[in-house]
Design an enzyme around this catalytic site. Structure first.
Site: not given
Ligand code: G6P
Length: 613
Positions: A2, A27, A75, A101-102, A487, A491, A494, A510, A608
């Site tokens: 949040c 967020r 969120w 938030n939390g 990675e 991408k 997500e 395998h 994020k």
């Molecule tokens: C969330 C985001 C990811 C990110 C991860 C770690 O899951 O959606 O994109 O890589 O957190 O975030 P940080 O701020 O610790 O890099």
């Protein structure tokens, strides 16, 4: 997670709050709301389900005028996304109104206590319980906001950043923090609070970071901080300057933040490289406290991170092992807490995080500290929780990253790890001066090579059409390419919602091969000369089962004949190809998302900055 904002000043609070919430939408964005104090006895609360724009529309038809207020973008954790569960929440008589938030882990037990004292509940949220608990202590002991907040904090387990309005203190907004991020800022005759810097950048770049178990108040002309004993600690707090431009949180000429951030990579990487090179082009980590002598003393590296930052660690560990002669162990921060391996006292733990607030990553840092292992944070947000607690901090200079799917922060983290590995290898005598120089030279070519990939964006845009209707996509690679493919796969999944997975190419036989047929797209990454032939064999294995293949390779190799489609990147030292390979794959994910009509900046269910476990 949040986002929360608060404003008190002379301007219309709703405008400041809505702008702040838009900036914090990354967020969380399943519902949102604001509370504005219209006069000393009236607080208007407006909430809506869905993105902030829904709230903006709803508010535009209402006449809400007031210069003090709080807002929230949600969120959801406790309680589904709905208007009733959206914040702000309030005590039944509106004595206390708040946003949070939390997570309050023991909210059920607190709720039962309040039910016994005749409180009732309209939502499923833990936040409503916390607000009512504060109200309960406030009234029971008649002790004012600071002590009521502190009493509630002591009883609550979990994490929170809170912004509160009390009916009897109509000229103040109150705040408290444990675990979740919170900043406070002061302007001319106005004060702000927010979960994160981008919310406030258009007003000020000078902020206070609230520490755990602190609370306080903001008013038009004053900011106060108190500790858990209720003592005034305002004098101990330091104002921090954030060197991000206000403009950097706008989309500029781009339709989405993600594509803007993809294009910002050459500049961001250049800035990050320059921050760790001195005027003679030698790598300099001394300015962040890491001496050559210290590097020489290290005999193991641990890397802890989540999500994309973990993928950076996977690449980094391979480079460290390739050139420094010491081992590197990478672990998902969320898993590290369950591991009990012996920790080497001569190891350095590298903690990678864009936000510096990810709870799992922060806990990994705390576990290292408990084990007396020194920590180096690689982080994009100056002053964030992780940077404040790490022994050393290497900042990345990506600027504010707003799109949920990271691009430029990932790329900047990679170059910091490259430079760190070279410095480590050199200080340990594992590479000589000429290799040292040539590796630095190779890294310096990355920004311009990325530019050249970005100049061919339209090719990738067309290729994305081949993915929009796919149900399954597999990424394969070996060695560093495998780490990179994780990675790339993240991408794609997500932001396009296409099922995608990454496999070590040698593992196909395998198990995964049984999934390959005409409907499946395989993206094969083959940039490592010594693994090239083996990768070609894997492509052939896929093709002979009917799978379609997109290959990605450096422009000195040719696999076009073996694959259906081919992406080439400029040639570079094989250690550093991830910095180039990721660019077309970020673009591929972006254009696939656009092709499917998805908002790539705000993928469903994701946030994020994840400040819960
Ligand atoms: C969330 C985001 C990811 C990110 C991860 C770690 O899951 O959606 O994109 O890589 O957190 O975030 P940080 O701020 O610790 O890099």
């Amino acid at each position: 997670m949040c986002g929360i904002v608060g404003y008190i000043g002379n301007n219309n609070a709703k405008d400041v709050l809505l702008e702040g919430l838009k900036r914090l939408e990354y967020r969380g964005y399943d519902s949102a709301g604001i509370a504005v104090r219209c006069d000393s006895s009236l607080v208007e609360i407006v909430k809506s389900e869905g993105k902030i724009d829904n709230l903006v529309k709803k508010i535009s038809s209402l006449n809400i005028n007031g210069t003090k207020g709080i807002g929230h973008s949600r969120w959801s954790t406790h309680g589904k996304p709905s208007e009733i569960n959206a914040h702000p929440h309030h005590s039944d008589d509106y004595n206390v109104v708040g946003v949070h938030n939390g997570i309050i882990e023991n909210y059920q037990e607190l709720k039962e206590k309040l039910l016994r004292h005749d409180y009732s509940f309209y939502s499923e949220t833990d936040t409503e319980v916390l607000i009512k608990l504060i109200d309960y202590y406030y009234k029971k002991y008649n002790i004012g906001p600071v002590d009521a907040i502190n009493k509630a904090i002591v009883r609550s387990r979990g994490s929170f950043a809170l912004a509160l309005m009390f009916k009897d203190y109509s000229d103040q907004i109150w705040f408290a923090k444990k675990g979740s991020p919170l900043i406070i800022a002061k302007g001319e005759g106005e004060s702000f609070l927010a979960s994160d810097v981008p919310a406030l950048l258009s007003y000020t770049n000078k902020v206070y970071y609230v520490d755990d178990f602190e609370c306080g108040s903001i008013s038009k002309n004053e900011i106060k901080f108190y500790d858990l004993n209720g003592d005034d600690i305002t004098d101990t707090k330091k104002l921090v300057s954030i060197d991000w431009e206000a403009d950097s949180v706008n989309k500029g000429i781009y339709p989405y933040y993600m594509i803007k951030e993809i294009h910002e990579q050459p500049e961001a990487i250049k800035e990050t490289i320059n921050a760790y090179l001195d005027k003679n082009n030698n790598i300099d980590f001394l300015h962040i406290g890491i001496s050559e002598k210290y590097l020489k003393s290290l005999d193991e590296i641990y890397i802890y991170a989540c999500g994309s930052a973990y993928h950076v660690g996977l690449v980094g560990a391979q480079i460290i092992e390739n050139i420094t002669g010491i081992n590197a162990r990478v672990e998902l921060a969320s898993e590290f807490k369950y591991r009990n391996y012996h920790m080497n006292p001569n190891a350095l733990a590298i903690i990678i995080s864009q936000s510096g607030e990810t709870k799992d990553t922060y806990e990994a840092l705390l576990k290292c500290k408990e084990s007396n292992i020194k920590t180096l944070a690689i982080c994009n947000v100056k002053g964030s929780t992780i940077t404040r607690d790490a022994d050393f901090t290497a900042l990345t200079y990506a600027g504010p990253e707003i799109a949920v799917a990271t691009t430029k922060a990932y790329s900047c983290q990679l170059v910091v790890l490259y430079l760190f590995s070279i410095a480590l290898a050199f200080s340990k005598g594992q590479i000589d001066i000429s290799r040292y120089r040539s590796l630095i030279e190779d890294i310096s070519t990355i920004p311009q090579k990325i530019e050249s990939i970005l100049n061919n964006e339209s090719t990738i845009q067309s290729l994305a059409q081949r993915l929009v209707n796919k149900k399954d996509v597999f990424f394969i690679g070996r060695g560093i390419d495998y780490a990179l493919s994780m990675e790339a796969s993240l991408k794609l999944k997500e932001i396009s919602y296409i099922h995608s997975d990454s496999y070590a190419a040698g593992e196909l036989k395998h198990g995964t091969l049984s999934l390959i047929d005409e409907s499946v797209m395989v993206i094969a990454i083959l940039t490592q000369p010594d693994l090239f032939e083996k990768m070609v064999s894997n492509i052939v294995e896929v093709k002979s089962r009917g799978g379609k293949v997109i290959s990605l390779t450096t422009d000195n190799f040719n696999v076009q004949v073996k694959s259906d489609y081919n992406i080439t990147i400029p040639t570079i030292n094989p250690l550093f190809t991830p910095s180039l390979s990721i660019i077309p794959l970020q673009l591929l994910a972006y254009y696939t998302s656009i092709g499917k009509g998805i908002d790539p900046d705000k993928p469903k269910n994701l946030a994020k900055s994840v400040t819960v476990e």
